[in-house]
Write a protein that holds these residues in place. Sequence first.
Motif, mmCIF file in Angstrom:
data_model
loop_
_atom_site.group_PDB
_atom_site.id
_atom_site.type_symbol
_atom_site.label_atom_id
_atom_site.label_comp_id
_atom_site.label_asym_id
_atom_site.label_seq_id
_atom_site.Cartn_x
_atom_site.Cartn_y
_atom_site.Cartn_z
ATOM 1 N N PHE A 14 0.826 11.895 -0.456
ATOM 2 C CA PHE A 14 0.504 11.845 -1.674
ATOM 3 C C PHE A 14 -0.473 12.255 -2.317
ATOM 4 O O PHE A 14 -1.481 12.503 -1.456
ATOM 5 N N SER A 15 -0.193 12.635 -3.857
ATOM 6 C CA SER A 15 -1.014 13.385 -4.381
ATOM 7 C C SER A 15 -1.971 12.567 -4.487
ATOM 8 O O SER A 15 -1.819 11.333 -4.948
ATOM 9 N N ALA A 16 -3.152 13.245 -5.505
ATOM 10 C CA ALA A 16 -4.598 12.014 -5.609
ATOM 11 C C ALA A 16 -4.099 11.139 -7.172
ATOM 12 O O ALA A 16 -4.493 10.337 -6.864
ATOM 13 N N GLU A 17 -3.370 11.469 -7.910
ATOM 14 C CA GLU A 17 -3.018 10.910 -9.271
ATOM 15 C C GLU A 17 -1.705 9.961 -8.459
ATOM 16 O O GLU A 17 -1.536 8.497 -9.180
ATOM 17 N N ALA A 59 7.699 -1.196 2.551
ATOM 18 C CA ALA A 59 9.123 -0.199 3.306
ATOM 19 C C ALA A 59 8.989 -0.044 3.842
ATOM 20 O O ALA A 59 9.968 0.730 4.375
ATOM 21 N N MET A 60 7.617 0.104 4.221
ATOM 22 C CA MET A 60 6.661 0.839 5.482
ATOM 23 C C MET A 60 7.312 -0.267 6.941
ATOM 24 O O MET A 60 8.285 0.383 7.570
ATOM 25 N N LEU A 61 7.052 -1.693 6.213
ATOM 26 C CA LEU A 61 7.598 -2.794 7.046
ATOM 27 C C LEU A 61 8.823 -2.707 7.225
ATOM 28 O O LEU A 61 9.328 -2.697 8.853
ATOM 29 N N ASP A 62 9.985 -2.407 6.088
ATOM 30 C CA ASP A 62 11.631 -2.506 6.646
ATOM 31 C C ASP A 62 12.165 -1.503 7.468
ATOM 32 O O ASP A 62 12.468 -1.368 8.099
ATOM 33 N N ARG A 63 11.258 -0.819 7.232
ATOM 34 C CA ARG A 63 11.778 0.851 8.201
ATOM 35 C C ARG A 63 11.666 0.525 9.246
ATOM 36 O O ARG A 63 12.518 1.299 10.748
ATOM 37 N N VAL A 64 9.803 0.024 9.759
ATOM 38 C CA VAL A 64 8.900 0.027 11.031
ATOM 39 C C VAL A 64 11.003 -1.115 11.553
ATOM 40 O O VAL A 64 11.491 -1.385 12.929
ATOM 41 N N HIS A 65 11.357 -2.304 10.520
ATOM 42 C CA HIS A 65 12.092 -2.981 11.604
ATOM 43 C C HIS A 65 13.330 -2.350 11.562
ATOM 44 O O HIS A 65 14.269 -2.737 12.422
ATOM 45 N N ARG A 66 13.230 -1.396 11.084
ATOM 46 C CA ARG A 66 15.225 -0.492 11.180
ATOM 47 C C ARG A 66 14.803 -0.030 12.253
ATOM 48 O O ARG A 66 16.226 0.054 13.274
ATOM 49 N N ARG A 123 10.184 9.188 -3.302
ATOM 50 C CA ARG A 123 8.678 10.260 -2.199
ATOM 51 C C ARG A 123 8.335 8.372 -1.646
ATOM 52 O O ARG A 123 8.454 9.367 -0.829
ATOM 53 N N ILE A 124 8.683 7.496 -2.013
ATOM 54 C CA ILE A 124 8.554 6.705 -1.027
ATOM 55 C C ILE A 124 9.673 6.679 0.226
ATOM 56 O O ILE A 124 8.939 6.539 1.909
ATOM 57 N N GLU A 125 10.681 7.480 0.174
ATOM 58 C CA GLU A 125 12.003 7.681 0.897
ATOM 59 C C GLU A 125 11.192 9.429 1.814
ATOM 60 O O GLU A 125 11.508 8.369 3.006
ATOM 61 N N ALA A 126 10.945 9.810 0.895
ATOM 62 C CA ALA A 126 10.574 10.983 1.484
ATOM 63 C C ALA A 126 9.119 10.698 3.119
ATOM 64 O O ALA A 126 9.448 11.414 4.012
ATOM 65 N N PHE A 127 8.535 10.301 2.170
ATOM 66 C CA PHE A 127 7.333 9.422 3.038
ATOM 67 C C PHE A 127 7.917 8.775 4.214
ATOM 68 O O PHE A 127 6.899 9.119 5.269
ATOM 69 N N LEU A 128 8.420 7.765 4.055
ATOM 70 C CA LEU A 128 8.870 7.196 5.118
ATOM 71 C C LEU A 128 10.121 7.752 6.160
ATOM 72 O O LEU A 128 9.784 7.999 7.405
ATOM 73 N N ASP A 129 10.832 9.083 6.050
ATOM 74 C CA ASP A 129 11.233 9.960 6.397
ATOM 75 C C ASP A 129 10.656 10.669 7.413
ATOM 76 O O ASP A 129 10.692 11.039 8.954
ATOM 77 N N ASP A 130 9.722 10.997 6.704
ATOM 78 C CA ASP A 130 8.500 12.223 6.848
ATOM 79 C C ASP A 130 7.355 11.776 7.924
ATOM 80 O O ASP A 130 7.033 12.049 9.029
ATOM 81 N N THR A 131 6.672 10.571 7.919
ATOM 82 C CA THR A 131 6.284 9.599 8.683
ATOM 83 C C THR A 131 7.561 8.805 10.273
ATOM 84 O O THR A 131 6.256 8.700 11.156
#
Lengths: 185, 158
Positions: free
Chosen positions: A50-53, A99-106, A64-72
């Motif tokens: 994520f950018s500084a802003e 969102a990250m916890l839900d992805r972990v659950h998945r 952006r959240i979804e892209a981060f989850l896919d990347d991570t």
Amino acid sequence: MESMSQWLGGQERLQIIDFGGINQHNLDYVTGLGHRLYAEDLLRAYDSFFSAEERHTQQLSEPRIEAFLDDTLDLPDQSADGALLWDTLQFLPAPLGQAMLDRVHRVLGPDSLVLAMFHAESVGPSARPQSCRILDSGRLQVAPRGERRPIVAFSARAIEKFFRRFQALKFFLTRDNLQEIIARR
Amino acid sequence: MSTYPTRQAEYPATRAGAVIGKNLTLVGQVSGKEDLVVDGRLEGDVDLPENRLTVGPTGQLQGRVKAREIVIHGAVQGNLEASERVEIRKNARVIGDLKAQRPVIEDEAYFKGNVETIRVDPPKAAAKPAPAPAPAAAPAEAQPSLLPGDGKPESRKG
């Protein structure tokens, strides 16, 4: 940690996720039991994605959240057996943490375990992310790492709500102002 | 790729071998029987089954690596497999899966991927010589039953 260790020791060839940034202790412990360790430094990944802003305003769009989850965490659904989240989710903006916890659950299979930690509300904004090293099945070394970061406060009720998708949740005694949680998927 | 000078001054444990210098970019597969140091950029797979690969602090490697030993100070994107050890040193950045007998990841290194250790079974002790056969044969029903083939139980499909 002890109940997580007992569980890890009684299984074979598990896929374990470690979000705390890899360290030699955890690597030796988990792989020494014959498991695979998927390592990612979640907070470092957040800083670089994520950018500084975005980080300053904490305004993160859904794509952006979804892209981060896919990347991570790009493991297939139900392919992992356990996750060591440590205190990382508390240092992500609330929607991203959820969102990250839900992805972990998945990505976890049924009956998998999750270990997470939450800083006591009383610590307030002075809390710093912790580096957690598994010394052996009963001992965990915890020390601050990195800079101070904005922290999301969680009450016990908020933690239960946070883990609502999980079957069962156990709270353990607070140590160093940290509350340990074991959640079963 | 230049064979000399070697990087022994900077990486004392590195033996004489090939160097991809800081200002070089190499695209393609590398395989052979010589240690390799990457200080520049390498895009391609590396196969050094009996040797060591070192990626220096300025080195960048994109590709799969198979070697006896792998030491990373720089940046790697790709899977690493070493028959002996992999060392990911402080300030290194590695994205990919790692498989080794002895993986070592220093603090402050960034690593993202799966780690798996290769287990090596200790060498088996030499089999004791079989005792001399007893003068009188044991009754047939007392002898162990032998399975056909290699002696392992057969798996049968129903």
